[in-house]
Structure formats: C-alpha cells, structure tokens
Enzyme design. Structure first.
Site, PDB file in Angstrom:
ATOM      1  N   ASN A 165       0.655  -0.860  -0.336  1.00 58.06           N
ATOM      2  CA  ASN A 165       0.236   0.188   0.015  1.00 58.06           C
ATOM      3  C   ASN A 165       1.196   0.903  -0.566  1.00 58.06           C
ATOM      4  O   ASN A 165       0.243   2.384  -0.399  1.00 58.06           O
ATOM      5  CB  ASN A 165      -0.854   0.051   1.700  1.00 58.06           C
ATOM      6  CG  ASN A 165      -1.603   1.235   2.019  1.00 58.06           C
ATOM      7  OD1 ASN A 165      -2.614   2.032   0.893  1.00 58.06           O
ATOM      8  ND2 ASN A 165      -1.004   1.930   2.470  1.00 58.06           N
ATOM      9  N   TYR A 212       2.977  10.482 -11.887  1.00 64.09           N
ATOM     10  CA  TYR A 212       2.507   9.416 -10.596  1.00 64.09           C
ATOM     11  C   TYR A 212       1.244   8.852 -11.937  1.00 64.09           C
ATOM     12  O   TYR A 212       1.739   7.492 -10.681  1.00 64.09           O
ATOM     13  CB  TYR A 212       1.870  10.449  -9.663  1.00 64.09           C
ATOM     14  CG  TYR A 212       0.267   9.289  -9.092  1.00 64.09           C
ATOM     15  CD1 TYR A 212       0.853   8.618  -8.345  1.00 64.09           C
ATOM     16  CD2 TYR A 212      -0.589   9.824  -9.568  1.00 64.09           C
ATOM     17  CE1 TYR A 212       0.358   7.814  -7.045  1.00 64.09           C
ATOM     18  CE2 TYR A 212      -1.258   8.279  -8.305  1.00 64.09           C
ATOM     19  CZ  TYR A 212      -1.226   8.011  -7.369  1.00 64.09           C
ATOM     20  OH  TYR A 212      -1.777   7.022  -6.920  1.00 64.09           O
TER      21      TYR A 212
HETATM   22  P1  NDP Z   1      -1.850   8.940   2.892  1.00 59.46           P
HETATM   23  O1  NDP Z   1      -0.982   9.360   2.356  1.00 59.46           O
HETATM   24  O2  NDP Z   1      -2.479   8.863   3.754  1.00 59.46           O
HETATM   25  O3  NDP Z   1      -0.646   7.450   3.507  1.00 59.46           O
HETATM   26  C1  NDP Z   1       0.523   6.677   3.045  1.00 59.46           C
HETATM   27  C2  NDP Z   1       1.429   5.498   3.534  1.00 59.46           C
HETATM   28  O4  NDP Z   1       2.589   5.593   2.419  1.00 59.46           O
HETATM   29  C3  NDP Z   1       2.133   6.344   4.890  1.00 59.46           C
HETATM   30  O5  NDP Z   1       1.531   5.646   5.660  1.00 59.46           O
HETATM   31  C4  NDP Z   1       3.459   6.705   4.500  1.00 59.46           C
HETATM   32  O6  NDP Z   1       4.051   6.676   5.588  1.00 59.46           O
HETATM   33  C5  NDP Z   1       3.776   5.784   3.724  1.00 59.46           C
HETATM   34  N1  NDP Z   1       4.998   5.670   2.888  1.00 59.46           N
HETATM   35  C6  NDP Z   1       4.819   6.896   2.122  1.00 59.46           C
HETATM   36  N2  NDP Z   1       6.529   6.584   1.808  1.00 59.46           N
HETATM   37  C7  NDP Z   1       6.933   6.221   2.626  1.00 59.46           C
HETATM   38  C8  NDP Z   1       8.507   5.482   2.160  1.00 59.46           C
HETATM   39  N3  NDP Z   1       9.165   6.099   1.635  1.00 59.46           N
HETATM   40  N4  NDP Z   1       8.787   4.223   3.266  1.00 59.46           N
HETATM   41  C9  NDP Z   1       7.482   3.776   3.326  1.00 59.46           C
HETATM   42  N5  NDP Z   1       6.504   4.650   3.914  1.00 59.46           N
HETATM   43  C10 NDP Z   1       6.420   5.312   3.288  1.00 59.46           C
HETATM   44  O7  NDP Z   1      -2.272   8.268   1.518  1.00 59.46           O
HETATM   45  P2  NDP Z   1      -3.185   7.577   0.827  1.00 59.46           P
HETATM   46  O8  NDP Z   1      -3.554   6.302   1.953  1.00 59.46           O
HETATM   47  O9  NDP Z   1      -3.850   7.864   0.233  1.00 59.46           O
HETATM   48  O10 NDP Z   1      -2.287   5.770   0.356  1.00 59.46           O
HETATM   49  C11 NDP Z   1      -1.899   4.847   0.188  1.00 59.46           C
HETATM   50  C12 NDP Z   1      -1.850   3.922  -1.163  1.00 59.46           C
HETATM   51  O11 NDP Z   1      -3.121   3.972  -1.678  1.00 59.46           O
HETATM   52  C13 NDP Z   1      -0.632   4.726  -1.984  1.00 59.46           C
HETATM   53  O12 NDP Z   1      -0.302   4.108  -2.616  1.00 59.46           O
HETATM   54  C14 NDP Z   1      -1.948   5.514  -3.207  1.00 59.46           C
HETATM   55  O13 NDP Z   1      -1.307   5.900  -4.425  1.00 59.46           O
HETATM   56  C15 NDP Z   1      -2.876   5.395  -2.934  1.00 59.46           C
HETATM   57  N6  NDP Z   1      -4.052   5.598  -3.915  1.00 59.46           N
HETATM   58  C16 NDP Z   1      -4.480   7.021  -3.484  1.00 59.46           C
HETATM   59  C17 NDP Z   1      -5.947   7.578  -3.529  1.00 59.46           C
HETATM   60  C18 NDP Z   1      -6.200   8.410  -2.802  1.00 59.46           C
HETATM   61  O14 NDP Z   1      -7.033   9.157  -3.760  1.00 59.46           O
HETATM   62  N7  NDP Z   1      -6.030   9.265  -1.804  1.00 59.46           N
HETATM   63  C19 NDP Z   1      -6.614   6.957  -4.097  1.00 59.46           C
HETATM   64  C20 NDP Z   1      -5.759   5.769  -5.591  1.00 59.46           C
HETATM   65  C21 NDP Z   1      -4.878   5.250  -4.971  1.00 59.46           C
HETATM   66  P3  NDP Z   1       5.389   7.686   6.205  1.00 59.46           P
HETATM   67  O15 NDP Z   1       4.819   9.152   6.111  1.00 59.46           O
HETATM   68  O16 NDP Z   1       5.193   7.491   7.644  1.00 59.46           O
HETATM   69  O17 NDP Z   1       6.664   6.692   5.387  1.00 59.46           O
HETATM   70  C1  8X3 Z   2      -5.349   8.629  -6.651  1.00 58.82           C
HETATM   71  C2  8X3 Z   2      -6.070   8.794  -7.650  1.00 58.82           C
HETATM   72  O1  8X3 Z   2      -7.181  11.039  -9.477  1.00 58.82           O
HETATM   73  O2  8X3 Z   2      -5.939  11.702  -7.250  1.00 58.82           O
HETATM   74  O3  8X3 Z   2      -4.484   8.458  -7.225  1.00 58.82           O
HETATM   75  O4  8X3 Z   2      -4.487  10.222  -9.070  1.00 58.82           O
HETATM   76  S1  8X3 Z   2      -6.052  10.538  -8.151  1.00 58.82           S
END
Ligand code: NDP
Ligand code: 8X3
Length: 258
Positions: A92, A158
C-alpha cells in the site's frame, strides 16, 4: 503462541495514515496477526498501542523507508520465523508529488514517486514472496489507482508509476501462478487521506479543494473491500477492482455540487 499460530498474518506497508491505517484497524477487528510499516515511528507506535488495547490483537511495527533496499532487508530479517509466514501482503505504501505538466516536472518528485511506488513495492515483494512460494500459499494485494488505468493532465509520472503497478500485478499473477499465490490489484478513485496534502507539499487548502463539493471515498471504504477480498474461498481470486466515489465517473468527470 498456540493462538498466534491459528491466526493469519498480514503485512500492511504504509500504515501510518490513510488506507493502510484503516486496513490495520479492519484486520485487527477481524483478529489477524498484523505487521505495519512506515517511516513515522511515533505514529506506528501509537497505532500498535491503540489496536492492541482495542482488539487485543498481535501487532508489530517495522520502521523503515521503503525506498532503501538495505533498510527493507534489515527490517524483514528482524522478524521471527513465525512472523515471516506472511499470508497476505498489502503493498500500500505510496505517494504522489506535484501536479505539474511534464515539461515543468521536478526531477526530485519524479524520483521520489518512482522509488516509492515502483521500486519500494518490488523490494518488499522480494522479501515476502520466497516464503509464500515455499508454503505454496499467499495473497499479494497491490495498491494501484484509477490513475494507473487513465492518464490525466499533469498526472504524468504518478500515473506512470500506477500503470507500472498494474503491469507488475499482472506479471506477478502469471509468474506466481504455479505456486498457488493470489495476486490482486486495488484501483481506487479519490480517497480522502493525506494523499493530497503530500501531493501539494503541505498546502492544506489545495488538498481540501480536491475533495470539495462531493463525497470522496473514505479510507475505511477501501479497507472494507480489501478485507472482503481476503475472505473469499481458496479457489476464488479478485484480479482487479476499481473502486470509485459515486460522484466520480473517472479521473476527469466528478459531480461537484460547489
Ligand atoms: P497517505 O498519504 O494517507 O498514506 C501513504 C502511506 O504511505 C503512509 O503511511 C506513508 O508512511 C507511506 N509511505 C510513503 N512513502 C513511504 C516510504 N518512502 N517508505 C515507507 N512508507 C512510505 O495516502 P493514501 O492512504 O491515500 O495512500 C495509500 C496508497 O493508496 C498509495 O499507494 C496511493 O498511491 C494509493 N491511492 C490513493 C488514492 C487516494 O485518492 N488517496 C487513490 C488511489 C490510490 P510514512 O510517511 O510514515 O512513511
Ligand atoms: C489517486 C487517485 O485520481 O487523484 O491515485 O490520481 S488520483
């Protein structure tokens, strides 16, 4: 120990906020043994304490940067053998940086996204897969995005990283087929998490604008669906699931009321 052995083990990367944190809560509620990871140590500790108290679950945290192979290897090798028998891996951890046209993109942002979303996912998977192969069992759930299915203006790198997740998910499913390992991709639309705060580098107002005027998905919506996917019988796999807010048709069309 006896009780530990009867429960399944899940590793959730990026559990310090958003979807990963919601997954940790959902799987704790459902009595799994849980490994959570992330860079923000305090948040990991807070979540471990909260979930232990609330659900009396076995949960441990690994604090490392997923972009650094040596940190990933060290964290994984610190696990006891029992904990290495991971049944479900949720890849994730991920992020977006910037919303710039390709000609104005910032190289550091590109590298951060590629290193985290693509290379980080591979580094973790490489640690977990051998054990799944030896047990001929396991489930890898990769966090893709609608952005990996449809490229949108200024989403360039991205979107490319999430297309790579889409491609790697298919590749894993083919290469791991003979080992009875399930591989699933989850592709959400807009989920209200810290995602946009990270994209706009701490600009909370710009982040709030993304979710203004419609009801976005909540992290718990995605976690509920991921949990459901892990409850299916052994012979049933969800290959790919696109989850959207009702008010969002695709990356371009959102029914914003204000
Ligand atoms: P958040 O920013 O709330 O969470 C992201 C998580 O990723 C955090 O726990 C962060 O932890 C971790 N992370 C980021 N970089 C690193 C790193 N270098 N090492 C370890 N951990 C890392 O975002 P979301 O919950 O929304 O995102 C989770 C996933 O869902 C992502 O892959 C995102 O691309 C995907 N996604 C999100 C969408 C959205 O609209 N929110 C839609 C579609 C997909 P920390 O900073 O503590 O390291
Ligand atoms: C997150 C969804 O459309 O903001 O992955 O890129 S979008």
């Amino acid at each position: 120990m006896k009780e530990f052995m009867t429960k399944k083990i899940i590793m959730i990367t990026g559990a310090t906020s958003g979807i990963g944190e919601a997954c940790a809560e959902k799987f704790a509620e459902n009595n799994w043994n849980i490994i959570i990871t992330g860079r923000r140590k305090e948040r990991l500790e807070e979540l471990v304490n909260k979930l232990k108290q609330k659900y009396n679950t076995e949960i441990k945290s690994l604090n490392f940067d997923i972009r650094k192979l040596s940190e990933v290897e060290k964290a994984f090798s610190s696990l006891d053998n029992n904990w290495k028998n991971i049944d479900v891996l949720i890849n994730n951890a991920g992020l977006v940086k910037g919303l710039d046209p390709i000609d104005k993109g910032i190289v550091d942002d590109w590298e951060t996204m590629i290193d985290t979303n693509v290379k980080g996912l591979l580094y973790i998977s490489k640690q977990v897969i051998p054990n799944m192969i030896s047990r001929e069992s396991g489930h890898i759930i990769n966090m893709g995005s609608i952005a990996g299915k449809e490229t949108y203006a200024n989403g360039n790198v991205y979107c490319a990283t999430k297309s790579a997740v889409d491609s790697l998910t298919k590749a894993m499913r083919i290469d791991l087929l003979k080992y009875n390992i399930k591989v699933t991709e989850i592709s959400p639309g807009a989920v209200e998490t810290e995602f946009s705060i990270v994209r706009f580098k701490g600009d909370k107002q710009a982040a709030d604008n993304v979710y203004r005027g419609f009801k976005p998905l909540q992290a718990s919506d995605v976690a509920g669906i991921i949990h459901y996917i892990t409850t299916l019988p052994d012979h049933v796999n969800i290959n790919d699931i696109v989850i959207m807010p009702t008010a969002q048709a695709n990356t371009v069309h959102t029914n914003k009321l204000f």
